[in-house]
Motif scaffolding. Structure first.
Motif, PDB file in Angstrom:
ATOM      1  N   PHE A  32       0.843  -1.207   0.000  1.00 30.35           N
ATOM      2  CA  PHE A  32       0.000   0.000   0.000  1.00 30.35           C
ATOM      3  C   PHE A  32       0.877   1.255   0.000  1.00 30.35           C
ATOM      4  N   ILE A  33       1.875   1.279   0.892  1.00 24.54           N
ATOM      5  CA  ILE A  33       2.774   2.438   0.968  1.00 24.54           C
ATOM      6  C   ILE A  33       3.463   2.642  -0.371  1.00 24.54           C
ATOM      7  N   SER A  34       4.005   1.554  -0.892  1.00 30.97           N
ATOM      8  CA  SER A  34       4.769   1.619  -2.125  1.00 30.97           C
ATOM      9  C   SER A  34       3.886   2.107  -3.277  1.00 30.97           C
ATOM     10  N   LYS A  35       2.640   1.636  -3.290  1.00 29.95           N
ATOM     11  CA  LYS A  35       1.715   2.016  -4.360  1.00 29.95           C
ATOM     12  C   LYS A  35       1.352   3.492  -4.243  1.00 29.95           C
TER      13      LYS A  35
ATOM     14  N   PRO B 183       8.855   2.434  -7.988  1.00 29.44           N
ATOM     15  CA  PRO B 183       9.188   1.383  -8.953  1.00 29.44           C
ATOM     16  C   PRO B 183       9.236   0.010  -8.267  1.00 29.44           C
ATOM     17  N   LYS B 184       9.233  -1.034  -9.094  1.00 30.54           N
ATOM     18  CA  LYS B 184       9.131  -2.387  -8.551  1.00 30.54           C
ATOM     19  C   LYS B 184      10.339  -2.761  -7.693  1.00 30.54           C
ATOM     20  N   TRP B 185      11.523  -2.299  -8.121  1.00 35.96           N
ATOM     21  CA  TRP B 185      12.724  -2.709  -7.361  1.00 35.96           C
ATOM     22  C   TRP B 185      12.660  -2.247  -5.915  1.00 35.96           C
ATOM     23  N   LEU B 186      12.049  -1.076  -5.709  1.00 34.57           N
ATOM     24  CA  LEU B 186      11.986  -0.559  -4.353  1.00 34.57           C
ATOM     25  C   LEU B 186      10.985  -1.344  -3.510  1.00 34.57           C
TER      26      LEU B 186
ATOM     27  N   VAL C 248      13.373   9.172  -5.673  1.00 31.69           N
ATOM     28  CA  VAL C 248      13.103   7.842  -6.229  1.00 31.69           C
ATOM     29  C   VAL C 248      12.547   7.983  -7.641  1.00 31.69           C
ATOM     30  N   GLN C 249      11.691   9.009  -7.815  1.00 30.05           N
ATOM     31  CA  GLN C 249      11.102   9.228  -9.138  1.00 30.05           C
ATOM     32  C   GLN C 249      12.102   9.842 -10.112  1.00 30.05           C
TER      33      GLN C 249
ATOM     34  N   SER D 280      13.551   0.147   6.836  1.00 27.24           N
ATOM     35  CA  SER D 280      13.716  -0.196   5.427  1.00 27.24           C
ATOM     36  C   SER D 280      12.408  -0.704   4.834  1.00 27.24           C
ATOM     37  N   ALA D 281      11.647  -1.428   5.623  1.00 30.17           N
ATOM     38  CA  ALA D 281      10.401  -1.996   5.114  1.00 30.17           C
ATOM     39  C   ALA D 281       9.317  -0.932   4.960  1.00 30.17           C
TER      40      ALA D 281
END
Lengths: 413, 478
Positions: free
Chosen positions: B36-39, B44-47, B155-156, B182-183
């Motif tokens: 959810f956070i990542s979305k 990007p997927k690697w992160l 990151v972007q 990190s998570a």
């Protein structure tokens, strides 16, 4: 190990007559089996992983020693430099107690459980000692009596003992105004044993204790020694450690300053070579006001040797006007030598004077240069500097006879 | 969040909340929350994979408990790991709405009113504020090629730089709190100074925890390329009124050949009230890597806040001739607890490190200096000097020193000294005779005690810090 230790315990105490003592031993045995030899996960064994050291150097250990036949004392090992009283341990069993120089009714020797040894539950080696120690001896110095001559405790081990744990224990009671000087001398013809010694000292008002622990003969044994010192008002304890001969040696001093104006002095020397690994761990607890402690540890390391010093000064909230000092210094002479230190202060009172210092490094090039410019060669210059470095500690010894003896064995005379 | 506020938030072009909605992720820590956070952050997927890997690792890690200040067990499933800032309606609109005690504090700090507004999030949120500071000088910074933005933006915009250095100093396999960060890290700052550039101004960030029941997990990454210099200030000067909250940030510094990074912190999180209720748990991992030869990293910290401070800003001196420095003042009062210090790990040849730590404890507080100096066998001709001084005020507080010293090299020198003392009656008497009241006298003496560290701080911070020292010790005399 578990089965082995249990059968050895059965064998050693098959027909043991005293039920209370046997129960105490059994409890301690269980505690040791549960905890095992300490490893580096324990904070107090962080710098010396005993479990690993035993596995690497000794392997599987025996816990049983046959004490049936009487061992003869090798008189060539007895020190002739000065007159002294003696207690001789052979393979962990007391073979001789001799207080010939003292008045008979002033020293009392008895057997039985000491009431203070229960307070170190976390120390598995103490549990091992309690479980396998052959006899619990208590030595009392009566009120107002100062021992005329020092007491030398010889720790001897025969050639035929190998891969065995040797446990010995003594409790000393110093009544009011008494004085006791103890010299510990380790001398063993054996190799590859684990030697575990525990002393308990209880000092009543105005008593003075001097303990000199000398580990000078070269051997491949693994040793652990623990001194617990309880001090009441106006008492003084002085401990000197010469850590030199064994493959591994850890000296631990726990000192409780429970009475006003009591003081503790701990001085130590590490002089190590060839793969040796020694440690001194002290913990001085200032529990009441106006107490004093002083610690000085010096170390010279050669050829892959390792030394560690963990010193702790604890100051209780009530212990105002505490004076605590700690200094550790190390000279690393060769590559691959290692010095670790953890000088710790834990202070809960504000009106205190506590400080510590620690320094480690190589021999000062400037000093070497100075000496060489005065005509000494490198070897002589080095020797002279190390001698001066150590003499600083040795000169702190308050007993002339012992000081000279130590200078002699360190070849400083 | 209603439409109006959503628009308001969107107005802040450089604030990290531009792409945040006022939707909290469900309480608790699990893969879905991380996704959810990542979305939400359009990562990007690697992160995302990187975060999930950290989460996997977290499942096998055990929370450490060797530290001196103990705290009640944190229920990690009862925390929000992602939350948008509170709507502005909920915030105090006028200065008069603020806790008068807070205002008093600012008055003593000497921060002008408009700055107070910023700090209190009346007009802008403090985190927004930090980005807007960056915006103010954006032109100057861009001219020099310096990148200073939020890590989400980096990151972007600069994925290669982030990918290369993120986790290179604090790997995801590190200790519990670092791995947790990190998570689930949500934001933080990113700085890149290109080769040969000397950053013309101090870069600064103000951090602030907003909602209750959230953990604060920022991630800061600073990279100083060859021959560059940067000085970064981190201020946590916004006092909070929240209950016990977890703050587990990660800060990574990388200094390449001949580069220098100076990182200063003035930490004044909410320390809890007089009875020790509430306050921030400040469990931060800060680590700098002197990767290149002749590089230098210097940490300066003034720790006056937080219920529990537990951090060890460290230097890994990998490059030959690299230098690590650590200057610290830690002050605890009332029920505050601190376990702080540093680690200097000497790996390269001719490396040098210096540690100056000043601890002051008052009231019922407890302060520990814990440090490690480790000179490895290859760190030929290295040097360390450590000095830890503690000052005790009152007999109900504690001050402890636990240094670990490991010397494995015969050509290297380590010197360590520590003292513990109290303010003497003579000093107090002298100051009072000259007309100072007891509190001012203590302030003056303590500032003298801390001087060595205070002078390491950049000007603007030094003044603030000096006043903070006085304020923190208020009510501890007599």
């Amino acid at each position: 190990m578990e089965n082995k230790i249990k059968t050895d315990f059965e064998k050693a105490f098959k027909n043991f007559p005293l039920k209370e003592e046997l129960d105490f031993k059994k409890n301690n045995l269980e505690n040791f089996i549960k905890k095992g030899f300490p490893g580096k996960k324990m904070e107090s064994w962080k710098f010396s992983d005993l479990n690993q050291i035993i596995n690497k150097n000794l392997g599987e250990l025996n816990f049983y020693t046959d004490h049936v036949q009487k061992n003869l004392i090798d008189t060539s090992l007895i020190i002739k430099n000065f007159e002294h009283n003696k207690i001789v341990f052979i393979n962990g069993k007391i073979e001789e107690i001799d207080f010939n120089f003292e008045e008979k009714d002033k020293i009392q020797v008895s057997k039985g459980l000491s009431n203070q040894i229960n307070s170190f539950k976390g120390n598995s080696l103490l549990s091992l000692n309690n479980a396998f120690c052959k006899n619990f001896y208590n030595i009392t110095i009566k009120t107002n009596y100062s021992m005329k001559k020092p007491l030398i405790i010889y720790h001897m081990i025969n050639k035929d003992i190998s891969l065995t744990t040797v446990n010995s224990q003594l409790s000393f009671y110093l009544e009011k105004n008494s004085l006791l000087k103890i010299i510990d001398i380790y001398d063993e013809k054996s190799e590859k044993n684990f030697i575990n010694t525990f002393y308990n000292f209880s000092l009543k008002e105005n008593a003075i204790l001097k303990n000199f622990k000398i580990d000078n003969s070269q051997n491949n044994n693994i040793k652990y020694s623990f001194n617990n010192i309880e001090q009441e008002q106006n008492t003084i304890s002085e401990t000197f450690i010469l850590s030199n001969g064994s493959k591994f040696l850890k000296n631990e001093i726990n000192c409780n300053l429970k009475g006003k104006y009591s003081s503790a002095f701990i001085n130590g020397i590490f002089s190590l070579n060839t793969d040796k690994h020694h440690e001194i761990r002290t913990s001085v607890n200032h529990l009441v006001e106006n107490t004093k402690s002083y610690q000085l540890i010096k170390s010279v390391l050669e050829d892959k040797s390792k030394s560690a010093y963990q010193g702790k000064i604890y100051v209780n909230p009530e212990a105002q006007k505490t004076d605590g000092y700690q200094l550790s210094k190390c000279i690393l002479l060769d590559k691959n030598t290692e010095f670790n230190a953890k000088p710790e202060l834990e202070i809960y009172a504000d009106d205190v004077k506590c400080s510590h210092g620690s320094a480690s490094g190589s021999l000062s090039e400037d000093s070497i240069f100075y000496l060489r410019s005065r005509g000494l060669n490198y070897k002589q210059a080095k020797k002279l500097l190390i001698r001066g470095f150590f003499l600083d500690v040795i000169e702190k010894i308050t007993d002339e006879e012992v000081k000279n003896y130590i200078k002699e064995i360190m070849e400083f005379n | 969040m209603d439409e109006k506020n959503l628009n308001l938030v969107k107005d802040y072009k450089y604030g990290f909340s531009t792409d945040i909605e006022n939707v909290k992720a469900p309480k608790g820590l699990n893969e879905d929350v991380i996704k959810f956070i990542s979305k939400k952050k359009k990562e990007p997927k690697w992160l995302l994979d990187w975060r999930l890997k950290a989460y996997k690792r977290l499942e096998v890690l055990i929370e450490p408990n060797w530290q001196k200040p103990k705290y009640p067990k944190i229920d990690y499933q009862d925390l929000y790991y992602y939350s948008a800032p509170k709507s502005f309606n909920e915030k105090p609109q006028k200065l008069e709405d603020l806790d008068p005690k807070l205002l008093e504090t600012y008055k003593k700090l000497g921060i002008p009113l408009d700055e107070q507004k910023k700090l209190n999030g009346i007009a802008v949120d403090a985190v927004f504020d930090s980005v807007s500071v960056a915006t103010t000088f954006k032109d100057t910074l861009t001219k020099h090629g310096i990148i200073f933005c939020s890590i989400s933006e980096a990151v972007q915009k600069y994925p290669d730089l982030v990918k290369k250095y993120l986790g290179s100093v604090i790997p995801i396999t590190d200790h519990y709190f670092a791995t947790l960060n990190s998570a689930v890290f949500t934001d933080g700052s990113f700085v890149y100074v290109p080769e040969g550039v000397r950053c013309p101004m101090e870069l600064s960030t103000y951090f602030r925890i907003n909602a209750s029941d959230t953990g604060q997990f920022e991630r800061t990454l600073i990279i100083a390329d060859k021959g560059s210099y940067v000085s970064y200030l981190e201020g946590c000067t916004a006092p909070m009124r929240d209950e016990n909250q977890l703050h587990a940030a990660n800060v990574e510094l990388v200094a390449l050949d001949d580069a220098e990074i100076k990182y200063s912190t003035v930490q004044n999180w909410y320390p809890g009230d007089k009875d020790g209720k509430g306050g921030i748990y400040n469990f931060v991992t800060k680590r700098g890597l002197c990767k290149g030869n002749n590089s230098k990293i210097s940490w300066t910290q003034v720790e006056t806040g937080s219920a529990i401070t537990w951090k060890y800003p460290s230097c890994i001196l990998k490059g030959d001739n690299s230098i690590g420095e650590f200057y610290s003042i830690a002050i605890t009062n009332n029920h505050q607890k601190a376990d702080t210090g540093t680690k200097m790990i000497h790996l390269g040849r001719n490396t040098k490190s210096k540690i100056i730590s000043k601890g002051i404890s008052a009231g019922l507080s407890d302060m520990t200096y814990r440090g490690l100096v480790d000179i490895s066998p290859n760190a030929v001709n290295s040097n360390n000097y450590t000095q830890c001084d503690s000052l005790l005020m009152g007999n109900r507080c504690g001050a402890h020193t636990i240094p670990y010293i490991k010397n494995k090299n015969s050509d290297s020198n380590i010197a360590h000294e520590a003292t513990t003392s109290k303010i003497s009656e003579d000093q107090l008497h002298y100051c009072q005779q000259r007309g100072l009241n007891p509190e001012e006298a203590v302030g003056l003496i303590v500032n003298g005690f801390c001087k060595e560290v205070l002078q390491q701080l950049p000007m603007e911070f030094a003044v603030e810090a000096q006043k903070l020292v006085g304020i923190s010790l208020e009510g501890s005399v007599g």
